[in-house]
Structures are given as C-alpha cells and as structure tokens.
Design an enzyme around this catalytic site. Structure first.
Site, PDB file in Angstrom:
ATOM      1  N   LYS A 197     -14.784   8.113  -3.342  1.00  0.00           N
ATOM      2  CA  LYS A 197     -16.008   8.397  -2.575  1.00  0.00           C
ATOM      3  C   LYS A 197     -16.612   9.729  -2.996  1.00  0.00           C
ATOM      4  O   LYS A 197     -17.827   9.857  -3.177  1.00  0.00           O
ATOM      5  CB  LYS A 197     -15.701   8.408  -1.067  1.00  0.00           C
ATOM      6  CG  LYS A 197     -15.271   7.039  -0.537  1.00  0.00           C
ATOM      7  CD  LYS A 197     -14.630   7.113   0.849  1.00  0.00           C
ATOM      8  CE  LYS A 197     -13.876   5.803   1.110  1.00  0.00           C
ATOM      9  NZ  LYS A 197     -12.913   5.905   2.220  1.00  0.00           N
ATOM     10  N   THR A 224      -8.615   6.570  -1.778  1.00  0.00           N
ATOM     11  CA  THR A 224      -9.954   6.002  -1.936  1.00  0.00           C
ATOM     12  C   THR A 224     -10.996   7.087  -1.662  1.00  0.00           C
ATOM     13  O   THR A 224     -12.121   7.007  -2.148  1.00  0.00           O
ATOM     14  CB  THR A 224     -10.177   4.814  -0.976  1.00  0.00           C
ATOM     15  OG1 THR A 224      -9.659   5.153   0.311  1.00  0.00           O
ATOM     16  CG2 THR A 224      -9.514   3.554  -1.491  1.00  0.00           C
ATOM     17  N   LYS A 237       0.588  14.532   1.263  1.00  0.00           N
ATOM     18  CA  LYS A 237      -0.792  14.754   0.823  1.00  0.00           C
ATOM     19  C   LYS A 237      -1.072  16.247   0.585  1.00  0.00           C
ATOM     20  O   LYS A 237      -2.071  16.621   0.007  1.00  0.00           O
ATOM     21  CB  LYS A 237      -1.776  14.192   1.852  1.00  0.00           C
ATOM     22  CG  LYS A 237      -1.680  12.667   1.981  1.00  0.00           C
ATOM     23  CD  LYS A 237      -2.649  12.140   3.026  1.00  0.00           C
ATOM     24  CE  LYS A 237      -2.510  10.650   3.273  1.00  0.00           C
ATOM     25  NZ  LYS A 237      -3.222   9.814   2.282  1.00  0.00           N
ATOM     26  N   HIS A 271       0.797  -1.233   0.000  1.00  0.00           N
ATOM     27  CA  HIS A 271       0.000   0.000   0.000  1.00  0.00           C
ATOM     28  C   HIS A 271       0.821   1.270   0.000  1.00  0.00           C
ATOM     29  O   HIS A 271       0.263   2.360   0.101  1.00  0.00           O
ATOM     30  CB  HIS A 271      -0.916   0.052   1.224  1.00  0.00           C
ATOM     31  CG  HIS A 271      -1.960  -1.000   1.240  1.00  0.00           C
ATOM     32  ND1 HIS A 271      -3.234  -0.795   0.756  1.00  0.00           N
ATOM     33  CD2 HIS A 271      -1.929  -2.277   1.663  1.00  0.00           C
ATOM     34  CE1 HIS A 271      -3.943  -1.901   0.908  1.00  0.00           C
ATOM     35  NE2 HIS A 271      -3.164  -2.824   1.454  1.00  0.00           N
ATOM     36  N   LYS A 285      -8.519  13.565   4.871  1.00  0.00           N
ATOM     37  CA  LYS A 285      -7.608  12.413   4.817  1.00  0.00           C
ATOM     38  C   LYS A 285      -6.609  12.590   5.949  1.00  0.00           C
ATOM     39  O   LYS A 285      -6.547  13.652   6.545  1.00  0.00           O
ATOM     40  CB  LYS A 285      -6.877  12.350   3.471  1.00  0.00           C
ATOM     41  CG  LYS A 285      -6.260  13.690   3.028  1.00  0.00           C
ATOM     42  CD  LYS A 285      -5.671  13.615   1.632  1.00  0.00           C
ATOM     43  CE  LYS A 285      -6.669  13.738   0.502  1.00  0.00           C
ATOM     44  NZ  LYS A 285      -6.912  12.503  -0.219  1.00  0.00           N
ATOM     45  N   ARG A 286      -5.810  11.547   6.252  1.00  0.00           N
ATOM     46  CA  ARG A 286      -4.778  11.714   7.262  1.00  0.00           C
ATOM     47  C   ARG A 286      -3.919  12.917   6.919  1.00  0.00           C
ATOM     48  O   ARG A 286      -3.751  13.255   5.746  1.00  0.00           O
ATOM     49  CB  ARG A 286      -3.867  10.474   7.300  1.00  0.00           C
ATOM     50  CG  ARG A 286      -4.412   9.296   8.053  1.00  0.00           C
ATOM     51  CD  ARG A 286      -3.423   8.138   7.991  1.00  0.00           C
ATOM     52  NE  ARG A 286      -3.067   7.838   6.618  1.00  0.00           N
ATOM     53  CZ  ARG A 286      -1.834   7.792   6.147  1.00  0.00           C
ATOM     54  NH1 ARG A 286      -0.801   8.037   6.927  1.00  0.00           N
ATOM     55  NH2 ARG A 286      -1.604   7.495   4.887  1.00  0.00           N
TER      56      ARG A 286
HETATM   57  C1  26W Z   1       4.302   2.059  10.279  1.00  0.00           C
HETATM   58  C2  26W Z   1       3.205   1.245   9.842  1.00  0.00           C
HETATM   59  C3  26W Z   1       2.196   1.916   8.989  1.00  0.00           C
HETATM   60  C4  26W Z   1       2.551   2.704   7.941  1.00  0.00           C
HETATM   61  C5  26W Z   1       1.595   3.281   7.151  1.00  0.00           C
HETATM   62  C6  26W Z   1       0.874   1.704   9.244  1.00  0.00           C
HETATM   63  C7  26W Z   1      -0.090   2.280   8.471  1.00  0.00           C
HETATM   64  C8  26W Z   1       0.273   3.047   7.415  1.00  0.00           C
HETATM   65  C9  26W Z   1      -0.754   3.615   6.548  1.00  0.00           C
HETATM   66  C10 26W Z   1      -1.339   4.808   7.051  1.00  0.00           C
HETATM   67  C11 26W Z   1      -1.065   2.878   5.366  1.00  0.00           C
HETATM   68  C12 26W Z   1      -2.222   3.375   4.527  1.00  0.00           C
HETATM   69  O1  26W Z   1      -3.305   3.656   4.998  1.00  0.00           O
HETATM   70  N1  26W Z   1      -1.994   3.446   3.223  1.00  0.00           N
HETATM   71  C13 26W Z   1      -2.998   3.867   2.281  1.00  0.00           C
HETATM   72  O2  26W Z   1      -3.654   2.707   1.801  1.00  0.00           O
HETATM   73  C14 26W Z   1      -4.758   3.042   0.980  1.00  0.00           C
HETATM   74  C15 26W Z   1      -5.459   1.759   0.601  1.00  0.00           C
HETATM   75  O3  26W Z   1      -4.697   1.038  -0.319  1.00  0.00           O
HETATM   76  C16 26W Z   1      -4.312   3.833  -0.227  1.00  0.00           C
HETATM   77  O4  26W Z   1      -5.459   4.230  -0.951  1.00  0.00           O
HETATM   78  C17 26W Z   1      -3.515   5.056   0.188  1.00  0.00           C
HETATM   79  O5  26W Z   1      -2.991   5.700  -0.956  1.00  0.00           O
HETATM   80  C18 26W Z   1      -2.403   4.657   1.139  1.00  0.00           C
HETATM   81  O6  26W Z   1      -1.750   5.799   1.656  1.00  0.00           O
END
Ligand code: 26W
Length: 805
Positions: free
Chosen positions: A656, A652, A550, A356, A544-545
């Site tokens: 939406k 995503t 971003k 991801h 979004k986060r």
């Molecule tokens: C350190 C561990 C870690 C790192 C990153 C945990 C969690 C994350 C995220 C916040 C990962 C995440 O949410 N990625 C997003 O995944 C979505 C679903 O595929 C994509 O649409 C987003 O572009 C992507 O940022």
C-alpha cells in the site's frame, strides 16, 4: 451507472421523506448518511439481482471465500466510485447544501478483522467482483468488531467497538436462508436396511444461523457480488420456558445471551478455556452454516453433489474455517447419503487452503476433550480422516513410526488444524515467495514431500481501487493526467509511469501531491491530538498490529538513539523527521502493550524538549484501522517494514505504501523480497539479517543479546535510560518487561542484533531525502512498479491455478 445531478437530487429528497419524513433542511447528517446509503442500495439492487441471475443461467462455477475476518472498512466511498457516480453525488449534495465528505465520515468502520489476513479478504472480494468472478465472501456478523483503542497516559485502553450503533444500511437480513447448526449431542449409529451405517445426532443444542447479505460492487462492470455474514440466534422464543414460568426470568434470559455470545465479538480472549471454546464454536458455526447454504442452493438447482467440485470452490482463509473439511464430509455422508470415498474425493477437490503464518502461537490446535464434547460427530470424522491418512503414510514409509507420529492430525491430545487443512485440500498456498519456500522446506517439509503437487505460492496483493483511487484521489488525478485511465482496470499499466521518472515537471507535481497528503494528515493529527507536525519533515511511518516480531521496538530504539545524539550535540545536523505509529496490541499481550507505552513515553520527552527544536517528532495515532490507514498511508515518505526476516509471511501494508509513492526501509522478509526485486537496489533500503541467518541461529543457537549490548555503547546507554526512568512520565520499572525480553530472554526477534544495520540504513535514508528530486524519482519508480501487487493480479492466479474459474 448513468445518473445526472437533477435525478439524484430528487431521488435523495424523496428518500429522506420516505425513510424519515424529513426534508434536506430538517434532516441531520446521520439521517442524510442513512438515506444516501439506502439510495445507493437501491441503485445497486438491479445489478445485484441481475448478477445472481446471470451466474445461475450461465451455470457459473462459484468461489466461496470462507474467512473469520473481513476488514472491509467503510463502504460508501467505494460504492460511489465503483458505480462511477461519485462526482454527480458530490455535486448534487453540494447544491443541496450538504458536504459528501461529512456524510462519509459518519459511517462506522466495519472492523470485522484485526489485521492483514482480514484486510486481504476484503481486497480479495473487491477484486473478484471487479474481475467478474462469481465470488462470495462467507464470514461472521460480529456484534462488536475489534476493540476500540484509546491511549490514556501512554497506556492502551480498550473499549467495545459498537459498529452497529447506527443501523447498518448495507445489509439485508435473509430470514429465508436461515439454517440450523448443531452443537454437542450424542451421535447414534444404526445400520440401515440397505446395509449402510447411518449416524444421527441426538440431544444436540440447536442454534439458528441467520445470514446478512452485503453488496460487493465491482468496478464499473455491472457486477455486484455478495458478502454473507452469519449471525447466531436462538430458535423460537429463545429462552428456557420452564425456568421462565418458575419465575426465574433473569436466568431464562441468560440462556439467550449465551447463544448470542457466539457471534458477539471478534476474537474472544482465547487464553482461557472458555475463550477457546467460544472460538471453536464460532469457527464451526459459520463454516457449517456457509456450507449448508451452498449445498441447499445446488440442490435447488438439481445439481448432483457428486460433482460439487465442478461447480464450487471453497477457499479457507487460514485454518479458522478448516472444519469445512469434516463438515463437508458430514453433510455429504450423513445428510446426502454419499459413501466415504466419493465424499472424500469431492471434499478434497472442492477445498483450497491458504496459510498465513508460521508463528507457533498462531497455529491452531484444539484439545481433544473439548473438541469431542462440542462436536462429537465431527470428531469421529476427523478420527476417520486421520486413520486413513496415517494408513497411507504407513504404506508409503514402511511403518516409520516417527514419520506417522509427527504428521498425524491428532497428536499429543490435540487436533492440529493446519494438518487437517492440508490433508483435506487439493491446494495449499503461502502468501509470498519466501514464505512459501519456508513452508515447503522447513515448517511443512514432510507434507510437501508427501503431497508435492499440493503446495504453491500466491503472493498477496492489495486493491488499487481502495488504496490508491479512493485513499489518494490527488495522486490518482496526477496518474490519469500522465498516462490516462487504463491502469484503473489494468493496474499493471502503472508501469507506463516509468517514462516520467526523469521528467522534472512530473516529479515536481508528485512532490506537491505528497505534500498535500502530508498536510491533510497533519491537520487530522492537530485536530485529534493537538500535536503540530511539520509537513515538510520526512514522514516515517510504521502502521500494523503490534507484535514483537514486527519490531516497532527497533524503530523506537532508533528514535531514542537520535534523541541522545541531539542531546549530546545540540547542533547535530539531523534531517527533520516525524515518526508516526499506529498499532493495536492484543489485550492480553503485555510486551506489546508495554511497547506502546514506551513509544508514547519517548514521544512525550522528545516532543516537549526545547533542545530538539522540532527536528524530530513522535506521534502515536490511536485506534488504527482501515479508515485511519487511508489517511496515513498516502502521507508516507518512508515505509517501515522491519520484521525479523522469516517471520512476516507477506505483509500488505508494504504494498500500500509503495503504491502511494513511499520508499521502503526493509528487511528481506515476506513480500519485501519481491518489492526489492521489482524496484531494484536503488529504490529501496534493505538492512538486517537474512531469513537463512535467522533460521540458522534458531537451529544452532550461538546468539547472545547481552553480548550485543555489551559491545554497543549506544544500546547500553538506551537500556540504562529505560531502567532509570530517564524518559520521564513513567516509573523506573515501567519497562522491565521489555528489558527482560531483550536481555534475559535473549530476544528471539534479534532486535539488538539488527540495530546497527538499521541505524546505518536510516542514515542512508536521511542522506537520500536531502536530494528532493532524486527522492521523488525513487518514489515514482515505486508507484510505477506497484501494479503487480494489485490484488486483481493475485486473484487471477487463484482463479486459474486453484479454483479453475
Ligand atoms: C489465534 C488465531 C489467529 C492468529 C493469527 C488469528 C489471527 C492471526 C493473524 C493476526 C493472522 C494475520 O493477519 N496474518 C497476516 O496475514 C497477512 C495476509 O496474508 C500477511 O500479509 C501477514 O504477513 C500475516 O501476519
């Protein structure tokens, strides 16, 4: 499900009595919500049981979706809609003097995730149930979800998200399915009489894993799948008896707490060694428990584990559950007596992996000493996997050491989880076409060369049930009235709306729906924040986060520029706009928190300056999550998808908004590229650097943010204002960090570089919005083209191309 109002009313009244000994007149809303939830569980129980029995009797191949996050939000509304009884329940409650909406608002969000990856997992289990795929979600029952965000004086304040403060009506604790997960200890090797090497773990710390099952109802198809969330507990009394009897009661109980801590909170701070250790524990804990329960089920049936991959697909959502690879090997070899080669064959053919992100900070690596100490037997297996893998590399590349060193799973004292996941899976997929290409040609190029058949793309999707039918019943009604209800089961049929894009009467109704959703959001903003916004202004939304890639920063720089423009020329003609933000920043991410402060500071100045005359407004909505998204997204006119090209794997939220008729302003990044292809140049506003340009700069340098600043008077003015505390309410050095990031640190996300192009794109937006009819035509085209982004579509591809179900 068939239900009439009278039956529902009497069921509901009986439920209140059996659960709480209360009548409709005496029970408060919380009890009513609980009773209604419990009644829904009763209604679903038959189908839930029947679904499981059917899967078993049909010997169906099962999909297990392992994810450290499930951002499922609230369940009441989706359960009512999926069972097809929402209207009956609404009417029945009304006759009993209760408003269903009020009860629904009592349900806390299950915020068991932090962003897109977690919400994707929620949409995927929804789609699997609705398509009748035997799919189970496997995750963690965090006692506390992602923190609750408050904004005080413009600063983010975090507090624990106590989502279980009222009992979770949707879960069933399954003590009968509990199992043991072992940490630490010493692996003892001994040769058996049969000439085989046996490994037994001695002196380990046993942790009890207890599953809680939640129903995942499919859309009007009689299917109810399961989301199984694991909770860590002590086995037995749970504390050190020796200590207890010595009178050290508190210490004794502390040891219980450290066990419970494993599933206490989502994403512990992993900037410290302690945080990292906890996270690794979580990952092993739920992966091991999940796999153990899968194998136990198959053994009960008498299914030979040497053919596991014919009956089971295990999918790992990013590398968080990548320990599934060595853990499945351990279970098959140590516990089931299988040989290495057949265990490896089964493991690789069972597991599929989705990547991801390409951001270095998010690629998991674990220090060898920590890994070895916590999971000694698993570490041995990883070493053996790596020994065999590098052996293969050596044969293939004639002992090219550079190649071996760069692809080794264990490198420079760390275990690279992405490499482990790739080597141990039969499929590796990216989440949008562009992202997959970047994986194949840049980040994971050598792995793609070595395993050319393994890499594939599965563009993300969203549940049109949650994000359209549930979040926007008004638009749903308009679509039903125009093209019938077929699109609800076959979302691609939204394309039938294409024939209305020239229909004035339809477009007028579409505008009325959008205005209504904007009014609803406006009154929510008024009630919660006391800010008045004008529903007829353009609602420009970025939710979004919060992350520098971003580029919420680019958005707010544009607002500052507009504000300056108004100050310079108070009569400037500016399309009235409301800029809305929602975002949580990781607690340790200072730049992100500083950006929230900047947004709020600008909001204060802009919203209170009489010279602005309400032409622009800025609102930061706190505690963004699934339920708030359901209010904001349907109200969007303009969807901000402005990440630095190449950085957003897919996105995503973009899908939406599109499905709710917003027009997108976007860089050519992630799934924006595919949205652009669907709607065409005329129905999206594209700006900024391409991913090739970004990657080119990264590789060859040649970019100077400071130079950009010198060349653009608008920017140097804004930065100057930030320095001198012009936007008030903040001390002069408040934004030092952001300024340093933009200038001295030569911002790797090219915010200043894309500024001019962004401003021009925004001017184009303003121009287009003045023509209401053509704007609503763009909106209609977006809705009509959004069907391909339904997660049903995505899941069908996973099912046929990866899981073979
Ligand atoms: C350190 C561990 C870690 C790192 C990153 C945990 C969690 C994350 C995220 C916040 C990962 C995440 O949410 N990625 C997003 O995944 C979505 C679903 O595929 C994509 O649409 C987003 O572009 C992507 O940022």
């Amino acid at each position: 499900m068939i239900l009439d109002t009278e039956t529902f009313k009497s069921d509901f009244k009986r439920k209140l009595i059996t659960m709480y000994r209360q009548s409709v007149d005496t029970a408060g809303d919380t009890l009513k919500y609980m009773a209604l939830g419990s009644l829904m569980m009763d209604y679903m129980s038959g189908a839930w049981h029947e679904t499981e029995t059917r899967y078993q009797s049909e010997c169906r191949k099962r999909v297990y979706y392992f994810s450290l996050e499930f951002l499922i939000g609230r369940l009441m509304d989706s359960a009512l809609i999926n069972l097809g009884i929402r209207d009956v329940v609404y009417e029945g409650l009304k006759e009993l003097g209760t408003d269903l909406k009020l009860l629904e608002d009592i349900e806390p969000d299950a915020g068991l995730g932090n962003g897109g990856l977690g919400r994707l997992a929620a949409c995927f289990i929804d789609s699997m149930a609705s398509l009748g795929i035997a799919g189970t979600g496997i995750g963690i029952r965090y006692r506390f979800g992602l923190f609750e965000q408050q904004i005080k004086n413009g600063y983010q304040i975090e507090s624990p998200d106590n989502w279980l403060k009222i009992a979770n009506v949707w879960e069933t604790r399954r003590d009968d399915e509990a199992c043991m997960v072992k940490f630490g200890g010493t692996p003892m090797l001994h040769w058996g009489d049969d000439g085989r090497l046996y490994v037994e773990l001695k002196d380990y710390e046993p942790i009890l894993a207890v599953p809680y099952d939640m129903p995942v109802p499919g859309f009007r198809n009689g299917t109810v799948n399961t989301l199984r969330l694991w909770s860590a507990e002590t086995d037995g009394p749970g504390f050190d008896f020796a200590m207890f009897s010595k009178g050290d009661h508190e210490k004794a109980i502390e040891s219980t707490n450290s066990v419970n801590a494993i599933t206490n909170v989502l994403y512990p701070d992993d900037s410290t060694e302690r945080g990292k250790l906890l996270r690794l524990k979580q990952e092993y804990f739920f992966t091991s428990a999940g796999l153990q329960s899968i194998l136990k089920g198959l053994k009960r049936e008498g299914f030979p584990l040497s053919r596991l991959h014919e009956r089971v697909a295990v999918h790992i959502n990013d590398t968080h559950p990548a320990l599934a690879v060595p853990e499945l090997m351990r279970l098959l070899i140590d516990e089931e007596g299988m040989g290495w080669d057949s265990a490896w064959n089964v493991t690789v053919n069972t597991i599929g992996y989705t990547n991801h992100t390409i951001l270095a900070e998010a690629l998991e690596k674990w220090n060898v000493p920590m890994f070895k100490k916590l999971l000694p037997r698993i570490y041995m297996i990883v070493e053996e996997i790596n020994r065999r893998f590098t052996g293969e590399l050596s044969r293939r590349y004639n002992g090219d050491w550079g190649k071996l060193a760069s692809m080794s799973i264990i490198q420079d004292g760390v275990v690279k989880m992405a490499y482990l996941a790739i080597v141990g899976s039969h499929s590796v997929n990216g989440v949008a076409e562009l992202h997959t290409e970047i994986l194949k040609n840049q980040e994971l190029r050598s792995f793609n060369e070595f395993y050319p058949d393994r890499f594939n793309n599965k563009t993300n999707g969203i549940s049109h049930r949650r994000w359209l039918m549930q979040a926007n019943p008004e638009l749903t009604a308009l679509i039903n009235e125009s093209i019938g209800c077929g699109w609800q089961k076959e979302p691609e049929r939204l394309s039938e709306l294409g024939r209305f894009t020239q229909d004035g009467a339809f477009l007028e109704k579409l505008r009325a729906v959008k205005l209504e959703k904007k009014r609803q959001l406006s009154s929510y903003i008024h009630e919660r924040l006391g800010i008045d916004v004008d529903p007829s202004s353009l609602f420009d939304i970025q939710v979004k986060r919060l992350h520098m890639y971003k580029r919420q920063l680019l958005n707010i720089l544009h607002v500052m520029y507009l504000y300056n423009k108004i100050c310079d020329d108070p009569k400037a003609e500016i399309q009235p706009r409301t800029f809305l933000f929602g975002a949580k920043a990781f607690p340790g991410y200072q730049l992100a928190k500083n950006t929230i402060k900047l947004i709020c500071t600008v909001a204060d100045r802009v919203n209170t300056d009489p010279a602005v005359k309400g032409r622009i407004k800025v609102v930061f909505i706190p505690n963004y999550g699934v339920s708030i998204a359901e209010k904001m997204i349907p109200a969007g006119d303009l969807s901000e998808q402005i990440s630095t090209a190449s950085k957003e794997a897919s996105g995503t939220g973009n899908m939406k908004f599109m499905m709710n008729g917003a027009v997108t302003i976007a860089t050519m990044d992630g799934a924006n590229v595919e949205i652009h292809r669907e709607v065409g140049d005329d129905n999206i506003i594209i700006f900024g650097m391409s991913s090739d340009e970004v990657i080119g700069y990264q590789n060859n340098g040649g970019y100077s943010a400071c130079e950009m600043l010198g060349k653009d008077a608008r920017l140097s003015r804004i930065i100057g204002q930030m320095k001198e505390g012009y936007f008030a309410a903040a001390p002069a050095n408040e934004f030092e960090l952001i300024i340093k990031h933009l200038t001295d640190d030569n911002d790797p996300y090219f915010t200043l570089r894309d500024f001019d192009s962004y401003v021009k794109a925004q001017e184009k937006v303003s121009g287009l919005y003045t023509d209401k009819v053509s704007w609503s035509r763009m909106s209609a085209v977006n809705i009509a083209r959004s069907g391909v982004f339904s997660s049903d579509n995505t899941i069908k591809r996973y099912a046929s191309e990866i899981w073979h179900v």
